[in-house]
Design a protein around this motif. Structure first.
Motif, mmCIF file in Angstrom:
data_model
loop_
_atom_site.group_PDB
_atom_site.id
_atom_site.type_symbol
_atom_site.label_atom_id
_atom_site.label_comp_id
_atom_site.label_asym_id
_atom_site.label_seq_id
_atom_site.Cartn_x
_atom_site.Cartn_y
_atom_site.Cartn_z
ATOM 1 N N ILE A 95 -1.629 4.113 -6.754
ATOM 2 C CA ILE A 95 -2.728 4.559 -5.877
ATOM 3 C C ILE A 95 -2.376 3.927 -4.554
ATOM 4 O O ILE A 95 -2.327 2.522 -4.215
ATOM 5 N N SER A 96 -2.342 4.723 -3.371
ATOM 6 C CA SER A 96 -2.059 4.358 -2.173
ATOM 7 C C SER A 96 -3.022 4.759 -1.222
ATOM 8 O O SER A 96 -3.627 5.874 -1.522
ATOM 9 N N PRO A 97 -3.149 4.239 0.029
ATOM 10 C CA PRO A 97 -4.230 4.929 0.961
ATOM 11 C C PRO A 97 -3.375 6.134 1.481
ATOM 12 O O PRO A 97 -2.199 6.458 1.625
ATOM 13 N N CYS A 98 -4.204 6.948 2.198
ATOM 14 C CA CYS A 98 -3.577 8.452 2.442
ATOM 15 C C CYS A 98 -3.810 8.570 4.126
ATOM 16 O O CYS A 98 -4.811 8.278 4.770
ATOM 17 N N MET A 99 -2.599 8.161 4.584
ATOM 18 C CA MET A 99 -2.355 8.212 6.123
ATOM 19 C C MET A 99 -1.887 9.727 6.629
ATOM 20 O O MET A 99 -1.201 10.469 5.991
ATOM 21 N N ARG B 132 -6.170 6.790 8.620
ATOM 22 C CA ARG B 132 -6.456 6.329 7.410
ATOM 23 C C ARG B 132 -7.699 7.017 6.879
ATOM 24 O O ARG B 132 -8.637 6.883 7.326
ATOM 25 N N SER B 133 -7.581 7.868 5.953
ATOM 26 C CA SER B 133 -8.696 8.570 5.239
ATOM 27 C C SER B 133 -9.314 8.025 4.420
ATOM 28 O O SER B 133 -8.991 7.045 3.782
ATOM 29 N N SER B 134 -10.877 7.941 4.799
ATOM 30 C CA SER B 134 -11.838 7.351 3.822
ATOM 31 C C SER B 134 -11.926 7.583 2.595
ATOM 32 O O SER B 134 -12.833 7.111 1.897
ATOM 33 N N ARG B 135 -11.781 8.941 2.333
ATOM 34 C CA ARG B 135 -12.224 9.555 1.185
ATOM 35 C C ARG B 135 -10.949 10.178 0.437
ATOM 36 O O ARG B 135 -10.993 10.822 -0.667
ATOM 37 N N ALA C 45 1.038 -1.269 0.042
ATOM 38 C CA ALA C 45 -0.078 0.007 0.083
ATOM 39 C C ALA C 45 0.913 1.408 0.041
ATOM 40 O O ALA C 45 0.309 2.417 -0.323
ATOM 41 N N LEU C 46 2.235 1.205 0.072
ATOM 42 C CA LEU C 46 2.793 2.192 0.359
ATOM 43 C C LEU C 46 3.376 2.703 -1.147
ATOM 44 O O LEU C 46 3.658 1.935 -1.987
ATOM 45 N N VAL D 149 -15.497 5.928 -2.758
ATOM 46 C CA VAL D 149 -14.732 6.172 -3.954
ATOM 47 C C VAL D 149 -13.397 5.783 -3.760
ATOM 48 O O VAL D 149 -12.840 4.942 -4.813
ATOM 49 N N ALA D 150 -12.850 6.180 -2.791
ATOM 50 C CA ALA D 150 -11.521 5.806 -2.500
ATOM 51 C C ALA D 150 -10.919 4.552 -2.620
ATOM 52 O O ALA D 150 -9.944 4.202 -3.023
#
Length: 310
Positions: free
Chosen positions: A235-239, A153-156, A59-60, A212-213
């Motif tokens: 595309i990675s999660p936004c922490m 972790r942001s959900s959007r 995910a990084l 969406v994310a």
């Protein structure tokens, strides 16, 4: 009859020895089985941890890096290293002087008051013996001693990396990214905000709606059309992290001295020269000066203290 009894006794001794040997072997097998069980449990735990770490690593965002750090002990790998950068207000009529050696600074502080000869500047050539009394004091600053950060972790939001070098302004690239990811056919939705992360070459896109994310993050990579070229973005999660606890402890600068009570009788450069000449002389308890910062009366400045790597 006596021979029979003797033979039975010998057999009994042998049986007893055999039984003890069997019991000892049984205990050894129990220990081996317990060690094997622990080993299997540890292996299963390590396998689960490896899978969890692999998911986190996937995910990084990918980033090329060159290691230039120092080798440290394995016990320290999970420690967060803080590099302090302290802003210290400096009032008018004062100076900060940093010596090459800590023992020189200590001597100057212990003497407390110093009579500085001010007849070195061109402005006071007619005065052969002009002196000023200045006070010396230690410099105490607050340094961070403990830090706790809560990650969320942001959900959007999504983090985009591996961005192409198109030779266009950042805003133009952000416009293209927003246009692409706002379309539902590309798996996107209405974009609420977009921004470049400073110095990282990565972009954070935040969508207006939930749901969406996450599907985009699960895809991991996506082909984006810019003009006539196709580029694959990661595309990675936004922490994000928030400081939940920050503690400080007082620390004394070992090589720096605060001088105060400096009169406004010389120009800035002439006063700096006079102070440096005075405090460099070993006969007055001084020594080699590394840097000197002087603030004339009526002015205010801020000194910045960074980690002493020397």
């Amino acid at each position: 009859s006596q021979e029979l009894c003797s033979a039975l006794e010998k057999d009994n001794v042998k049986l007893q020895a055999a039984r003890e040997a069997v019991e000892q072997r049984t205990q050894e097998l129990k220990k081996e089985r317990e060690q094997l069980r622990k080993s299997l449990e540890q292996q299963m735990y390590l396998t689960r941890e490896e899978e969890r770490c692999s998911q986190m690593l996937s995910a990084l965002p990918e980033k090329k890096m060159e290691f230039k750090g120092l080798v440290t002990n394995k016990e320290d790998v999970n420690k967060l290293m803080l590099t302090p950068r302290v802003h210290y207000p400096l009032l008018g009529g004062s100076a900060l002087i940093t010596f090459d050696k800590a023992e020189v600074a200590q001597r100057i502080i212990e003497l407390k008051e110093h009579t500085v000869e001010l007849s070195y500047g061109e402005e006071l050539e007619e005065l052969d013996r002009c002196r000023a009394r200045v006070q010396a004091a230690p410099v105490d600053i607050l340094l961070p001693s403990a830090l706790q950060i809560r990650l969320s972790r942001s959900s959007r939001s999504i983090l985009l990396s591996d961005l192409p070098s198109l030779g266009i302004p950042e805003e133009a690239l952000l416009d293209k990214l927003e246009l692409f990811f706002s379309k539902t056919k590309n798996g996107g939705g209405e974009v609420e905000s977009r921004e470049f992360l400073d110095g990282s070459g990565q972009v954070v896109l935040t969508f207006a709606q939930d749901g969406v994310a996450e599907p985009l993050i699960e895809r991991g990579r996506i082909q984006v059309l810019f003009g006539k070229g196709k580029y694959e973005l990661k595309i990675s999660p936004c922490m994000s992290g928030n400081i939940t606890n920050l503690q400080f402890q007082p620390s004394r600068c070992p090589r720096t001295v605060l001088l105060s009570g400096i009169p406004d009788v010389l120009g800035e450069e002439a006063m700096k020269d006079s102070l440096e000449i005075h405090f460099q002389k070993a006969s007055r308890g001084g020594g080699e000066v590394e840097v000197l910062a002087y603030v004339p009366v009526g002015q205010q400045r801020v000194a910045v203290f960074e980690e002493d790597t020397g």
